[in-house]
Scaffold this active site. Structure first.
Site, PDB file in Angstrom:
ATOM      1  N   SER A 275       0.745  -1.224  -0.035  1.00  0.00           N
ATOM      2  CA  SER A 275      -0.034  -0.078  -0.060  1.00  0.00           C
ATOM      3  C   SER A 275       0.930   1.307  -0.066  1.00  0.00           C
ATOM      4  CB  SER A 275      -0.818  -0.003   1.299  1.00  0.00           C
ATOM      5  OG  SER A 275      -1.778  -1.172   1.172  1.00  0.00           O
ATOM      6  N   SER A 313      -1.731  -4.898  -2.467  1.00  0.00           N
ATOM      7  CA  SER A 313      -1.306  -3.268  -2.106  1.00  0.00           C
ATOM      8  C   SER A 313      -2.510  -2.318  -2.332  1.00  0.00           C
ATOM      9  CB  SER A 313      -0.449  -2.878  -3.205  1.00  0.00           C
ATOM     10  OG  SER A 313       0.658  -2.113  -2.922  1.00  0.00           O
ATOM     11  N   ASP A 315      -3.231   0.994  -3.536  1.00  0.00           N
ATOM     12  CA  ASP A 315      -2.372   1.977  -4.004  1.00  0.00           C
ATOM     13  C   ASP A 315      -3.533   2.947  -4.392  1.00  0.00           C
ATOM     14  OD1 ASP A 315      -0.408   0.407  -3.637  1.00  0.00           O
ATOM     15  OD2 ASP A 315      -0.131   0.001  -5.660  1.00  0.00           O
TER      16      ASP A 315
END
Lengths: 396, 396, 396, 396
Positions: A275, A313, A315
């Site tokens: 992240s 992740s 994002d």
């Protein structure tokens, strides 16, 4: 294949890791006490002579170069050794970004969100996407602390706006997160109301970087990371755009195109951490859909530093403009103006990529090695080695 | 600030450009005649010793490494000098990607689309997004030729499936485009039905690169570009993923992190050209939403090669899987299987970024200098200079 | 379970159908010749005393109530009996909506798109979504004719703007479609360039409804349908919003909440026909993201008339505002103004739902029974029966 | 124009309102004490002979007809009269939906989210959209209580899965909200950890409706509302689909197409209240993108009951399938199976619209008149009047 965070530093440390540890002189990483704001600043890439992109940096090379924008951190570091849930070791915190110094609920700003990989949380994102408007501060924190920080912002907003829910609409705060469980007693959820209030009340133009605020327990691209910021100016104008990141993602570190991670022996850390939340601010007059498009340039910077945006992740990017303000019923608070034309927009796109790339690197370059729960250790980037590598690759 | 495409090569050419032209030995760029498939292959980055990423390349380092996938080009090059709309000079073509060698309408494949910057066209995208299914070949061509190519695919599909619109559902072809107006008589819309049919009927495993098919008149990152392809394997499996790009976008060329564009004096070409269509194929069993996520990794590769995804850039990606096939009513044609787990997915994400980055570079490295309408000239990358630069930056 | 379109009218017609046919007096449905514009208007729901919603209708109860907006149709009806591909019977056409009477490429308008179920095509949609701008007329036609109409708009735009692709950016036309294969020789793709040009050149304020233009061969909710339009005013202002639909979708017809389809014995026609393209125009000053939100209200109207948005239904909406105009580089052509506040926006949402619902009903109420290829017959709504049913349900 | 919630019931009550109040016999609406589960059930539309749609209802006509699905409420009702923040009057609660009776973090289910109008919150939505997977219970509550409920779910999940954040990934709970500020001391955020735990531990197959759980303080379409549920079966299969709504939105109430709101004198309540969260469950084997499409049918039901999806309305839907389960790393826990074909999908779309429409009506028909903070009163639907109206319109 080297997977970073799951390896207790004190025991079966791979040799490479040991070598790095030695180089980074991790003799006493635990003498932090409670970090006071500002001391975490170690190196910014600009101070090392690394130049990214073609646009000029803003005055302070910070998101707070955008007039009105301020940032506050509360950093929580306490205890060491074995994890006892609820007691520590604690390596966490909270960061707030205030769009301007007035009441943001009554003087809302335009905003846009881009979700590059949504395996993360940014509460309030759905409303920002729908309305194109931001009406609360933005807070960043540890993944499992989202609920308490969310509730704390509600409390803060209610104090500022006692008619919320009575005469006025409710509020849905914007809270982003990354997972600091490698170093932090994440189950303890140590960020409490007073920490959020402290971050808000100490927010200012100085933006500490590295292991501060929400970034305290984070790592990125195989190294200790956390908060980073940078900015760019649009030539021939008073327009400035700044980025602030909470960096905690995997991949192979590239610095200005140089494969620093690979040279240091660190590859494929994508599953290791996860992240990155990116906040973009600008004083350019942009529509909410243009701000969404600004936020959508962040993945270009992620590619440059070596991210692969792993499955896990989160994002997520949010961009806001301080150029005009909107009232309680969507009515304008400021005078009508025209959105920028497309050539300026392209410059702002470039500014976004450059500022985000540099903010990510700043988050890593600014972070010291940190030992956390169960003696898990996240290494500070061995900057001397990196500079040597940069020279080898003709970049210094 | 150097903006590439609007400068007639024959007249007031900037000195830098002249120097590059001389180096590239543009003595007779117009002796092409009609390019036969395959001859455009000039250099692939793999042949030059440039290695991108950590995954192993597929057998042919091509999208056609995915079993069943084939590619066909029709390349149209004719005339020189002054533009006469409808006559030329012609520098255009069409490229088709066939997901497998059977009837794709009756044996549909799963697919996903990601729109990074939607200032372009990919007809059929809405249906692929909704159904997660691809049921026509994918065609790429010149922006103003989308309509005729669309109609030609309809005709091709009707020949193959005469019951369309009678007993069966209609079809909505997938056609992507870039703008080749710098070199080509774009208003002439020279790609006709026979050209689409030729591309389909000659489709095979050999994938010509550079100025072929839809790539004939394209330029990217300041240099002649067009079609490029590459592939990656997932270690310890029979899984392969390939990328094919139609590259026509701006930015500052980076090769494996080296600022080649800047070194050659070309910066900020983002407004110059526009758009990149990326096609990803894999034999991994993925859901349509996982394929969308695969397509969403393309921007990471764009960032690496130097794109800023300008306002006018149509940056659109489509990914499909050949692992299973779906019948006319959405029913399975192949046996049930399980989607890959998340660690494989991460490898496929990495493969996507690496293969796309290399495909883009292949599209540039494979392209000779081309002179087009009104003597507009798009320079082939001066490869010797580039290798020198790569050495200077410690990358060779 | 009654599935409408796949049943040849002349042979094994279900009894119910026969009863309806008799009532509708389909003795000679083929005496149309070539429909001249305007004659298709049969009944509008407003003329029958049916009142939908609470807002006042616009002057002409048409999308053309929005100042500047005009609509043109070319209707193609030829031949009868057995289908011979390429010859007919032909039941098709093209409809164009012009946002204003000036050059829309040089004076672009703001727009937004909403895809409720994307199993359809609206070319150019990706660019409208990205830029929030419409720069070509909107054309509607038969599914397999999208390519040729697309190419025809390109030609029209090039005539108007000869510098496209030379000094100026290319264009990506907006073309929507529905499937008229039940009545029409759809494989023949009979809409040619001259038909598109005719529709553009005859566009005006009078908007013919029913089996005209793109609507010629369409059916909706079990009955003959096609083009419909309606409008609403915002009280106490000069703001007006109009809808135009190309209706070809399934479901069970409800008129102002009355289950007319069920009462007439027609249920579950959702798989029978497919798709509705909705065009919304307004003179209210709205941002592109607000226009997207306007377009997103269309599903509420679909629910009211009885749609279930079947898997194969392409339910796509586009909304544009004529309030300001944007130049070639995104710069404003008109004076700066403020977007409407949220109370006005809510009124515009209501106007969208009401106008779309009424436009759909108008498309059905205005359509005569039509016999097409292979004697397939689409029944005109038996209006007398409907009025009787409406009375039974206390609605008249 | 009648705007509902901002009018204190005790003072300047419009006459219409008074008339309704009298009819509904609001003599002592405050004798509730603490509602025990189940007693809130007043009338379900099925018991009144109202039949919506054509599909057969499930056994219990409830979301819990889907095997494994259970629902729990905690209802908080305390105090009356003048609002004192932190003390009450309290009219709020929390509702949880459990996808199955096992550990949902270790046996995740497929899910999809649709945001029709995003002016609301559904935390965790970004991750569900990205992964297509639901790994926590779904909780619904009051807008300003999202943070505390979020934190409480984290705590619940940690108790069940102590390795979260240690060996396993973190969790991001799914919490939806509506604004109950008209009746409730919303600033007090009265839902605490024990209330969430109670809702989880008492979850079962009996689903109380109306003013229970999160629905306690909600109103919809001008009347007291809250929680409602319903279900539909797919003929000739064991497939069932259920809907549960938290209804708090504006518009003009329509019951099976009958304009009940208008007949009762209540129009245009769209600005009055806001938001509806819809949860859909099914045992059909669907991909996550098909589940997103299921969720996207909810607006069709909203249109039918009279919603206009006002600017401030958070209209968000989440759909999940219990047909297969996914493990910690995305690997299958259950045997491979094929997704349903498109004809079944269409039936599930129909089931979604019908079940959602009925769930909304159940939420209203099941709710008694409630007096809340500052004597604000939300009227229970005058059911006798409604039945009379239904008869007048030929619907009973």
């Amino acid at each position: 294949m080297f997977t970073f965070p799951r390896i207790p530093a004190s025991k079966d440390l791979p040799m490479l890791f040991v070598r790095l540890l030695r180089k980074a002189e991790v003799t006493d990483p635990m003498g932090y006490g409670r970090l006071s704001v500002g001391t975490a600043l170690r190196h910014r890439v600009s101070e090392l002579g690394i130049r990214l992109g073609r646009l000029e940096r803003g005055e302070g090379n910070s998101i707070s170069d955008v007039p009105g924008v301020s940032v506050g951190h509360t950093t929580l570091i306490q205890g060491e050794g074995r994890l006892t849930v609820g007691q520590g070791p604690i390596r966490t915190g909270v960061t707030v970004i205030l769009p301007h110094d007035r009441n943001v609920y009554r003087e809302k700003v335009r905003a846009g969100v881009h979700v590059h990989n949504g395996a993360g949380e940014l509460t309030g994102a759905l409303q920002v996407m729908e309305w194109g408007i931001l009406e609360t501060p933005i807070a960043l924190t540890s993944s499992l602390n989202v609920g308490l920080v969310h509730d704390s912002i509600v409390e803060f907003m209610l104090q500022q706006n006692p008619t919320i829910g009575d005469q006025d609409d409710v509020i849905l705060p914007v809270v982003g997160e990354c997972d600091d469980s490698y170093l932090n007693d994440i189950q303890g959820r140590h960020v409490k109301r007073e920490h959020l209030f402290e971050a808000v009340s100490t927010a200012g133009k100085e933006v500490a970087e590295g292991s501060v605020g929400a970034g305290t327990g984070m790592s990125a691209l195989g190294f200790k990371a956390g908060i980073g910021t940078a900015s760019r100016k649009v030539a021939g104008s008073n327009l400035v755009l700044g980025a602030l990141v909470l960096a905690n993602f995997g991949g192979e570190l590239h610095v200005d195109g140089v494969p620093v991670g690979r040279e240091l022996g660190l590859r494929d850390t994508q599953r290791a951490s996860r992240s990155i939340i990116t906040v973009i601010a600008t004083n350019a007059y942009l529509s909410s859909s243009q701000l969404r498009r600004i936020a959508a340039r962040v993945p270009l910077a992620l590619g440059r530093v070596g991210s692969l945006s792993a499955n896990s992740s989160g994002d997520i990017s949010i961009a806001f403009s301080t150029a005009d303000r909107i009232g309680l019923l969507g009515e304008p608070v400021t005078a009508a103006s025209h959105q920028v034309d497309w050539s300026i927009l392209d410059e702002l796109f470039a500014a976004t990529v450059e500022a985000t790339e540099e903010a990510i690197l700043n988050s890593i370059f600014s972070s010291e090695t940190m030992k956390g729960r169960d003696d898990h250790t996240s290494l500070g980037l061995p900057v001397d080695d990196v500079l040597e590598i940069m020279r080898k690759y003709g970049k210094l």
